[in-house]
Write a protein that holds these residues in place. Structure first.
Motif, PDB file in Angstrom:
ATOM      1  N   THR B 157       0.861  -1.194   0.000  1.00 58.69           N
ATOM      2  CA  THR B 157       0.000   0.000   0.000  1.00 58.69           C
ATOM      3  C   THR B 157       0.889   1.232   0.000  1.00 58.69           C
ATOM      4  OG1 THR B 157      -0.128   0.305   2.392  1.00 58.69           O
ATOM      5  CG2 THR B 157      -1.718  -1.212   1.407  1.00 58.69           C
ATOM      6  N   GLN B 158       0.383   2.292  -0.555  1.00 59.73           N
ATOM      7  CA  GLN B 158       1.146   3.546  -0.521  1.00 59.73           C
ATOM      8  C   GLN B 158       0.215   4.747  -0.619  1.00 59.73           C
ATOM      9  OE1 GLN B 158       3.874   3.751  -3.872  1.00 59.73           O
ATOM     10  NE2 GLN B 158       2.317   4.665  -5.158  1.00 59.73           N
ATOM     11  N   ASN B 159       0.722   5.846  -0.074  1.00 58.43           N
ATOM     12  CA  ASN B 159       0.027   7.117  -0.255  1.00 58.43           C
ATOM     13  C   ASN B 159       0.558   7.767  -1.516  1.00 58.43           C
ATOM     14  OD1 ASN B 159      -1.532   7.025   2.109  1.00 58.43           O
ATOM     15  ND2 ASN B 159       0.226   7.674   3.320  1.00 58.43           N
ATOM     16  N   PRO B 160      -0.206   8.652  -2.142  1.00 57.76           N
ATOM     17  CA  PRO B 160       0.310   9.317  -3.337  1.00 57.76           C
ATOM     18  C   PRO B 160       1.641  10.000  -3.052  1.00 57.76           C
ATOM     19  CG  PRO B 160      -2.006   9.787  -3.075  1.00 57.76           C
ATOM     20  CD  PRO B 160      -1.580   9.066  -1.836  1.00 57.76           C
ATOM     21  N   VAL B 161       2.481  10.073  -4.090  1.00 55.80           N
ATOM     22  CA  VAL B 161       3.865  10.538  -3.920  1.00 55.80           C
ATOM     23  C   VAL B 161       3.946  11.959  -3.381  1.00 55.80           C
ATOM     24  CG1 VAL B 161       6.021  11.012  -5.182  1.00 55.80           C
ATOM     25  CG2 VAL B 161       4.713   8.969  -5.671  1.00 55.80           C
ATOM     26  N   GLU B 162       2.968  12.787  -3.720  1.00 59.62           N
ATOM     27  CA  GLU B 162       3.083  14.168  -3.279  1.00 59.62           C
ATOM     28  C   GLU B 162       2.841  14.337  -1.772  1.00 59.62           C
ATOM     29  OE1 GLU B 162      -0.967  13.876  -5.404  1.00 59.62           O
ATOM     30  OE2 GLU B 162       1.037  13.101  -5.640  1.00 59.62           O
ATOM     31  N   HIS B 163       2.484  13.231  -1.087  1.00 58.95           N
ATOM     32  CA  HIS B 163       2.268  13.346   0.355  1.00 58.95           C
ATOM     33  C   HIS B 163       3.599  13.382   1.094  1.00 58.95           C
ATOM     34  CE1 HIS B 163      -2.211  12.557   1.059  1.00 58.95           C
ATOM     35  NE2 HIS B 163      -2.049  12.945  -0.175  1.00 58.95           N
ATOM     36  N   GLU B 164       3.547  13.990   2.276  1.00 60.07           N
ATOM     37  CA  GLU B 164       4.744  14.238   3.084  1.00 60.07           C
ATOM     38  C   GLU B 164       5.522  12.940   3.373  1.00 60.07           C
ATOM     39  OE1 GLU B 164       5.534  17.313   4.124  1.00 60.07           O
ATOM     40  OE2 GLU B 164       7.250  16.693   5.314  1.00 60.07           O
ATOM     41  N   GLY B 165       6.840  12.984   3.209  1.00 57.91           N
ATOM     42  CA  GLY B 165       7.716  11.891   3.631  1.00 57.91           C
ATOM     43  C   GLY B 165       7.665  10.645   2.783  1.00 57.91           C
ATOM     44  N   THR B 166       7.347  10.796   1.503  1.00 53.35           N
ATOM     45  CA  THR B 166       7.296   9.619   0.633  1.00 53.35           C
ATOM     46  C   THR B 166       8.342   9.733  -0.472  1.00 53.35           C
ATOM     47  OG1 THR B 166       5.594  10.644  -0.741  1.00 53.35           O
ATOM     48  CG2 THR B 166       4.835   9.195   1.015  1.00 53.35           C
ATOM     49  N   TYR B 167       8.793   8.568  -0.962  1.00 50.50           N
ATOM     50  CA  TYR B 167       9.759   8.512  -2.065  1.00 50.50           C
ATOM     51  C   TYR B 167       9.046   7.940  -3.291  1.00 50.50           C
ATOM     52  CZ  TYR B 167      13.319   8.677   1.647  1.00 50.50           C
ATOM     53  OH  TYR B 167      14.079   9.026   2.724  1.00 50.50           O
ATOM     54  N   ARG B 168       9.572   8.265  -4.473  1.00 51.50           N
ATOM     55  CA  ARG B 168       9.072   7.663  -5.703  1.00 51.50           C
ATOM     56  C   ARG B 168       9.701   6.274  -5.839  1.00 51.50           C
ATOM     57  NH1 ARG B 168       6.657  10.082 -10.333  1.00 51.50           N
ATOM     58  NH2 ARG B 168       6.831  12.150  -9.452  1.00 51.50           N
ATOM     59  N   LEU B 169       8.896   5.252  -6.105  1.00 55.62           N
ATOM     60  CA  LEU B 169       9.433   3.889  -6.209  1.00 55.62           C
ATOM     61  C   LEU B 169      10.238   3.737  -7.502  1.00 55.62           C
ATOM     62  CD1 LEU B 169       6.443   1.628  -5.068  1.00 55.62           C
ATOM     63  CD2 LEU B 169       8.286   2.512  -3.706  1.00 55.62           C
ATOM     64  N   PRO B 170      11.300   2.904  -7.482  1.00 58.87           N
ATOM     65  CA  PRO B 170      12.077   2.696  -8.716  1.00 58.87           C
ATOM     66  C   PRO B 170      11.207   2.040  -9.804  1.00 58.87           C
ATOM     67  CG  PRO B 170      13.184   1.729  -6.807  1.00 58.87           C
ATOM     68  CD  PRO B 170      11.833   2.131  -6.351  1.00 58.87           C
ATOM     69  N   GLU B 171      11.485   2.412 -11.072  1.00 57.11           N
ATOM     70  CA  GLU B 171      10.699   1.880 -12.197  1.00 57.11           C
ATOM     71  C   GLU B 171      10.767   0.361 -12.241  1.00 57.11           C
ATOM     72  OE1 GLU B 171      12.884   4.405 -12.686  1.00 57.11           O
ATOM     73  OE2 GLU B 171      11.471   6.034 -12.982  1.00 57.11           O
ATOM     74  N   ALA B 172      11.960  -0.181 -11.943  1.00 57.35           N
ATOM     75  CA  ALA B 172      12.142  -1.642 -11.995  1.00 57.35           C
ATOM     76  C   ALA B 172      11.238  -2.345 -10.983  1.00 57.35           C
ATOM     77  CB  ALA B 172      13.598  -1.981 -11.722  1.00 57.35           C
ATOM     78  N   GLU B 173      11.011  -1.692  -9.871  1.00 56.84           N
ATOM     79  CA  GLU B 173      10.140  -2.289  -8.855  1.00 56.84           C
ATOM     80  C   GLU B 173       8.670  -2.151  -9.267  1.00 56.84           C
ATOM     81  OE1 GLU B 173      10.453  -0.482  -5.042  1.00 56.84           O
ATOM     82  OE2 GLU B 173       9.300  -2.044  -4.055  1.00 56.84           O
TER      83      GLU B 173
END
Lengths: 245, 325
Positions: B157-173
């Motif tokens: 599960t994840q919150n949208p990237v623009e939310h505080e304290g999140t990273y963009r997941l690598p494309e390969a993942e």
């Protein structure tokens, strides 16, 4: 006490008017020696600069940090002229010469970039992310145009050849053509069968088309074999439905 | 519309019964979110991992936990945090003083269903630990390879990237996830039903209300059935056409990979089986295409700045690609 306080400004003003005598470094040194002579009897070896060596160093070109003005080129003369023109523009507005040069640099660089972009006819944003050119679709699956097909003949040919699966498909395409011609649906190649089904407003028309879609999907996408009896059933269904379009 | 004109070549009766049972069990707690539940069931049958994205509080984690609860398999949960290390996920070799040898202590990734909560709160170093296990179903540590048990599924599960304290997941993942499911807010009526359900539970844990209705053996049997689902030759071209178009689209900086083609095929087969058909239709492909592609493509910077979403671009692409008939 009052008299004493009243006399203080007079004393202070007398102190400030007295001038301090100026003495040279040599006089200060002599004074120091004469004062301490009674206490310090050691001899002082005064070191002097070697004047010859200083003269040699002064003549060494590698140690010369003087600035010699280079001869002015035509390019420098142009820039000087432009700077003068700008100074003429800005001198009454209090703009410094450094700002002149900066504004000039920005103007010329922008003009140069604009000319390059115009000459190469490129989208300026491509410089940063390399936009891809749109290519035409290379994978059109159906080469047929339902508006140019003679369905009656094609269905007859398919049934004569015993290819009932193809005949069911042709009946379905025929149905789509009829719906498009009667403006019940808008023909778009990218729409699915259910997109067309959702577009039809009349419930009778919708039910009949739903049944035709069912047989078409099983026969065509499902690769189920279609017997002559089944084709007769589908054909009858189509003919009944056709009258309602 | 269904009749007996065409006899199903693959018996999907048991599979459909199980799907209905899962829906029924999960539906005891989750109100609405039918598409998310359908896609999760499809992913289980297609042997794929799922990424669920949504704003906080829309039952992402709860749904994932419920899905794990209805299957009789081992379940583990990892809360991804910024200081999480790869060894915290995979496990590590520990020196045993009694035997004078190193022993491998398996991490929480060794399970059947792994729920990774808030996956995008861990940095790239920890994300990289998931690459091998997600694709190859195995973990290699200190030269030893440890295979995972079947079934193996990662639900993240994840919150949208623009939310505080999140990273963009690598494309390969991202490419290793079969689906990215976007969870939306419930409707007004659904919200009311959520409140009623909460009132009726009287503080009881929601996961305690569901029963296990699926065994690992059943999952293996159903997956074998899904493999038998027929795909007509023109539909291969239809899938390839959609993928090809993502690579040519001027709105996309990165198109979909061949792994995405396979993902669409597998998931369309699973979805057809869930729908009770032993063959796939363009409708099945259209249904699974956006969840299978939305996380694998990258928009161009200008489209991103315009506020265009990958879903919108993918819809436009699918409208352009001709449906085979």
């Amino acid at each position: 006490m009052i008299c004493l306080l009243a006399g203080l400004p007079l004393i202070a003003s007398a102190g400030t008017t007295q001038e301090t005598p100026l003495i040279t470094t040599q006089e200060a040194f002599d004074s120091y020696r004469s004062y301490y002579r009674n206490y310090d009897s050691s001899s002082v070896d005064v070191r002097r600069y070697n004047e010859d060596k200083i003269a040699r160093l002064k003549e060494d070109p590698e140690l010369s940090y003087g600035y010699t003005r280079a001869p002015m080129t035509l390019w420098d003369a142009f820039w000087l002229w432009v700077a003068h023109q700008l100074q003429g523009l800005f001198k009454d507005r209090g703009v410094s010469p450094e700002w002149d040069r900066l504004i000039l640099f920005v103007l010329f660089t922008s003009a140069l970039v604009y000319v390059i972009i115009r000459l190469l006819k490129i989208n300026s944003l491509k410089i940063f992310y390399g936009e891809k050119e749109q290519k035409p679709l290379e994978h059109a699956v159906a080469e047929e145009n339902i508006h140019e097909m003679d369905f009656e003949t094609l269905v007859k040919e398919a049934t004569t050849a015993g290819n009932y699966r193809l005949a069911v498909r042709l009946l379905y395409l025929w149905a789509l053509k009829l719906l498009t011609d009667a403006n019940h649906v808008t023909w778009v190649p990218g729409k699915t069968n259910y997109d067309y089904l959702r577009e039809i407003k009349s419930s009778d028309l919708k039910n009949g088309f739903r049944q035709l879609s069912y047989y078409f999907e099983y026969a065509w996408y499902g690769n189920f074999s279609v017997t002559p009896e089944l084709f007769k059933k589908v054909s009858g269904l189509f003919n009944d439905w056709k009258t309602t379009v | 519309m269904e009749d007996n004109t065409f006899e199903t070549r693959v018996d999907l009766t048991a599979l459909r019964d199980s799907v209905e049972k899962i829906r029924s069990e999960v539906g005891k707690v989750i109100v609405g979110q039918d598409e998310m539940i359908t896609l999760l069931i499809t992913a289980i049958l297609a042997d794929g991992h799922v990424l669920i994205e949504g704003v906080p509080g829309v039952a992402k984690t709860l749904t994932a936990r419920l899905m794990a609860s209805v299957i009789s398999v081992n379940f583990s949960r990892i809360q991804f945090t910024p200081d999480l290390m790869p060894s915290d996920v995979l496990g590590t070799s520990v020196y045993n003083l009694k035997t004078s040898a190193f022993e491998f202590k398996a991490g929480p990734i060794f399970s059947n269903i792994v729920l990774i909560d808030e996956i995008n709160r861990a940095p790239a170093k920890t994300q990289a630990a998931l690459f091998e296990v997600m694709e190859e179903r195995q973990v290699t540590v200190d030269g030893h390879t440890y295979p995972m048990e079947t079934p193996y599924m990662v639900i993240a599960t994840q919150n949208p990237v623009e939310h505080e304290g999140t990273y963009r997941l690598p494309e390969a993942e991202l490419d290793r996830f079969l689906f990215k499911i976007a969870v939306q807010y419930p409707t007004m009526d659904q919200e009311v039903d959520i409140l009623r359900g909460h009132q009726e539970r009287k503080g009881q844990m929601p996961t305690g209300k569901v029963s296990r209705v699926l065994t690992p053996q059943e999952i293996a049997a159903y997956r074998a059935k899904v493999h038998e689902v027929y795909c007509e030759d023109h539909l291969f071209r239809y899938i390839a056409g959609i993928i090809h178009e993502t690579r040519n689209s001027p709105a996309l900086f990165l198109g979909a990979s061949p792994r995405a083609s396979v993902a669409i095929l597998n998931s369309a087969k699973a979805f057809a089986a869930v729908s009770g058909r032993d063959f796939i239709t363009p409708e099945d492909i259209r249904y699974v295409a956006i969840p299978a592609l939305r996380h694998r493509v990258i928009l161009t910077p200008d489209k991103e700045m315009e506020g265009v979403t990958s879903d919108e671009v993918l819809k436009q692409i699918m409208e352009k690609v001709e449906v085979p008939r």
